[in-house]
Design a protein around this motif. Structure first.
Motif, PDB file in Angstrom:
ATOM      1  N   GLY A  16       0.805  -1.214   0.000  1.00  0.00           N
ATOM      2  CA  GLY A  16       0.000   0.000   0.000  1.00  0.00           C
ATOM      3  C   GLY A  16       0.838   1.263   0.000  1.00  0.00           C
ATOM      4  O   GLY A  16       0.596   2.187  -0.785  1.00  0.00           O
ATOM      5  N   ALA A  17       1.836   1.319   0.883  1.00  0.00           N
ATOM      6  CA  ALA A  17       2.683   2.506   0.967  1.00  0.00           C
ATOM      7  C   ALA A  17       3.485   2.709  -0.314  1.00  0.00           C
ATOM      8  O   ALA A  17       3.646   3.844  -0.784  1.00  0.00           O
ATOM      9  CB  ALA A  17       3.626   2.382   2.170  1.00  0.00           C
ATOM     10  N   THR A  18       3.989   1.620  -0.874  1.00  0.00           N
ATOM     11  CA  THR A  18       4.759   1.727  -2.114  1.00  0.00           C
ATOM     12  C   THR A  18       3.883   2.212  -3.259  1.00  0.00           C
ATOM     13  O   THR A  18       4.297   3.062  -4.061  1.00  0.00           O
ATOM     14  CB  THR A  18       5.392   0.366  -2.471  1.00  0.00           C
ATOM     15  OG1 THR A  18       6.210  -0.074  -1.379  1.00  0.00           O
ATOM     16  CG2 THR A  18       6.241   0.477  -3.718  1.00  0.00           C
ATOM     17  N   LEU A  19       2.658   1.694  -3.347  1.00  0.00           N
ATOM     18  CA  LEU A  19       1.744   2.118  -4.402  1.00  0.00           C
ATOM     19  C   LEU A  19       1.390   3.597  -4.278  1.00  0.00           C
ATOM     20  O   LEU A  19       1.256   4.299  -5.277  1.00  0.00           O
ATOM     21  CB  LEU A  19       0.466   1.276  -4.365  1.00  0.00           C
ATOM     22  CG  LEU A  19       0.591  -0.169  -4.856  1.00  0.00           C
ATOM     23  CD1 LEU A  19      -0.729  -0.911  -4.651  1.00  0.00           C
ATOM     24  CD2 LEU A  19       1.003  -0.217  -6.321  1.00  0.00           C
ATOM     25  N   TRP A  20       1.249   4.084  -3.051  1.00  0.00           N
ATOM     26  CA  TRP A  20       0.988   5.506  -2.830  1.00  0.00           C
ATOM     27  C   TRP A  20       2.101   6.358  -3.451  1.00  0.00           C
ATOM     28  O   TRP A  20       1.852   7.318  -4.162  1.00  0.00           O
ATOM     29  CB  TRP A  20       0.897   5.798  -1.341  1.00  0.00           C
ATOM     30  CG  TRP A  20      -0.499   5.920  -0.811  1.00  0.00           C
ATOM     31  CD1 TRP A  20      -1.598   6.361  -1.484  1.00  0.00           C
ATOM     32  CD2 TRP A  20      -0.929   5.593   0.507  1.00  0.00           C
ATOM     33  NE1 TRP A  20      -2.697   6.328  -0.654  1.00  0.00           N
ATOM     34  CE2 TRP A  20      -2.320   5.870   0.557  1.00  0.00           C
ATOM     35  CE3 TRP A  20      -0.295   5.115   1.638  1.00  0.00           C
ATOM     36  CZ2 TRP A  20      -3.078   5.671   1.710  1.00  0.00           C
ATOM     37  CZ3 TRP A  20      -1.042   4.913   2.788  1.00  0.00           C
ATOM     38  CH2 TRP A  20      -2.418   5.187   2.811  1.00  0.00           C
ATOM     39  N   GLY A  21       3.340   5.991  -3.092  1.00  0.00           N
ATOM     40  CA  GLY A  21       4.476   6.775  -3.575  1.00  0.00           C
ATOM     41  C   GLY A  21       4.640   6.714  -5.079  1.00  0.00           C
ATOM     42  O   GLY A  21       4.821   7.734  -5.741  1.00  0.00           O
ATOM     43  N   VAL A  22       4.552   5.500  -5.634  1.00  0.00           N
ATOM     44  CA  VAL A  22       4.701   5.336  -7.082  1.00  0.00           C
ATOM     45  C   VAL A  22       3.546   6.019  -7.814  1.00  0.00           C
ATOM     46  O   VAL A  22       3.723   6.592  -8.898  1.00  0.00           O
ATOM     47  CB  VAL A  22       4.771   3.843  -7.452  1.00  0.00           C
ATOM     48  CG1 VAL A  22       4.843   3.662  -8.968  1.00  0.00           C
ATOM     49  CG2 VAL A  22       5.987   3.194  -6.789  1.00  0.00           C
ATOM     50  N   GLY A  23       2.345   6.005  -7.205  1.00  0.00           N
ATOM     51  CA  GLY A  23       1.187   6.659  -7.816  1.00  0.00           C
ATOM     52  C   GLY A  23       1.418   8.137  -8.041  1.00  0.00           C
ATOM     53  O   GLY A  23       0.991   8.701  -9.061  1.00  0.00           O
ATOM     54  N   GLY A  24       2.117   8.783  -7.104  1.00  0.00           N
ATOM     55  CA  GLY A  24       2.435  10.196  -7.274  1.00  0.00           C
ATOM     56  C   GLY A  24       3.376  10.430  -8.452  1.00  0.00           C
ATOM     57  O   GLY A  24       3.219  11.397  -9.210  1.00  0.00           O
TER      58      GLY A  24
END
Length: 300
Positions: A16-24
């Motif tokens: 979840g945290a990785t997807l948040w960052g990559v999403g940005g």
């Protein structure tokens, strides 16, 4: 429903945290590579992600909460305020900072929110200043200086508009965090956040309706990026993060949540080839160190 194992919880929060960052970072690619309007993207991602989260709640959890949250007038008013000033405020300012600058700087500036919360609580006399608070503030200010100036006193290394929106994003996140507490004590987080997303997206749609886009002019690659930002970088990222709390402590979840700025920085530098100087890396280390320090506190 059986409680997820610890390994499952670790997988969920890390993902979840990785997807948040990559999403940005992917959003930055859409802004700068495909001229996607920031208002359109915020509107669309909030509406779709909000509907999907409420669907998850309706199918797999206590479905009575989905519409039950609107039966209490006081809660309904709080939810509308949270959706407009909290959710929409955080999402729009964050995306605007990315649009004018880059995902790495925007994400790191947003993580100044804990310092803003400390200052707010001190002004309200709801807490006392500790040595750890001083270290936290020092790391945050040092990190910002190195990140935004790359060690030079004479000029900023990041566009001023990106800095302004990034700082506003931190302020909005601080409000979001404090204002959400009483709401999430009464209803599931997915319900509160799902409706807040829909409220924010619906309001912004009056400025830029989601159907006003040259869909035919987009490439298959652009559509894939849009799907990633809306589904993986928003809906799944939040869902996994919340679900991880069933098998991990809040301290562990928030500690591993610091992978968000780390993944945003790494993908911005190595995928989008955004130049980062030595002092900017030092600033990044200061801010991530601040997040780790806050996560290790015994008291929230």
């Amino acid at each position: 429903m059986n409680k997820p194992s610890r390994k499952t919880g670790l997988f969920l929060v890390i993902t979840g945290a990785t997807l948040w960052g990559v999403g940005g970072t992917v959003a930055q690619k859409l802004f700068q590579g495909y001229a996607i309007n920031v208002n359109w993207l915020v509107t669309t991602r909030l509406l779709i992600a909000g509907i999907l989260l409420l669907t998850v709640q309706f199918i797999g959890k206590d479905r009575s909460q989905v519409f039950g949250v609107w039966k209490n007038k006081g809660i309904a008013v709080q939810l509308i305020i949270f959706g407009l000033l909290g959710m929409l405020g955080v999402q729009y300012t964050y995306m605007a900072s990315i649009n004018y600058g880059n995902a790495a700087v925007a994400t790191l500036l947003q993580y100044l929110a804990p310092v803003m919360i400390i200052i707010y609580l001190l002004l309200r006399r709801q807490t006392v200043l500790t040595r750890q608070d001083l270290i936290t503030v020092f790391l945050a200010l040092s990190g910002c200086f190195f990140l935004l100036t790359n060690g030079s006193f004479s000029e900023l290394n990041v566009p001023t508009s990106s800095i302004v929106w990034g700082v506003l994003s931190g302020v909005a996140l601080a409000f979001y965090t404090l204002y959400a507490v009483p709401l999430t004590k009464k209803y599931d987080s997915i319900v509160i956040v799902g409706w807040a997303m829909i409220i924010g997206g619906f309001t912004l749609s009056f400025i830029h309706p989601p159907w006003q886009l040259d869909f035919a002019g987009l490439t298959i690659e652009a559509y894939l990026y849009l799907v990633f930002v809306i589904i993986f970088g928003t809906m799944i990222a939040f869902w996994f993060y919340i679900e991880s709390l069933q098998s991990l402590s809040p301290k562990e979840t928030s500690l591993l949540g610091s992978l968000e700025p780390m993944s945003a920085v790494l993908t911005t530098v190595f995928w989008l080839k955004q130049p980062f100087g030595l002092f900017q890396w030092l600033g990044t280390a200061c801010i991530i160190g601040m997040i780790f320090l806050l996560s290790l506190q015994k008291k929230s």
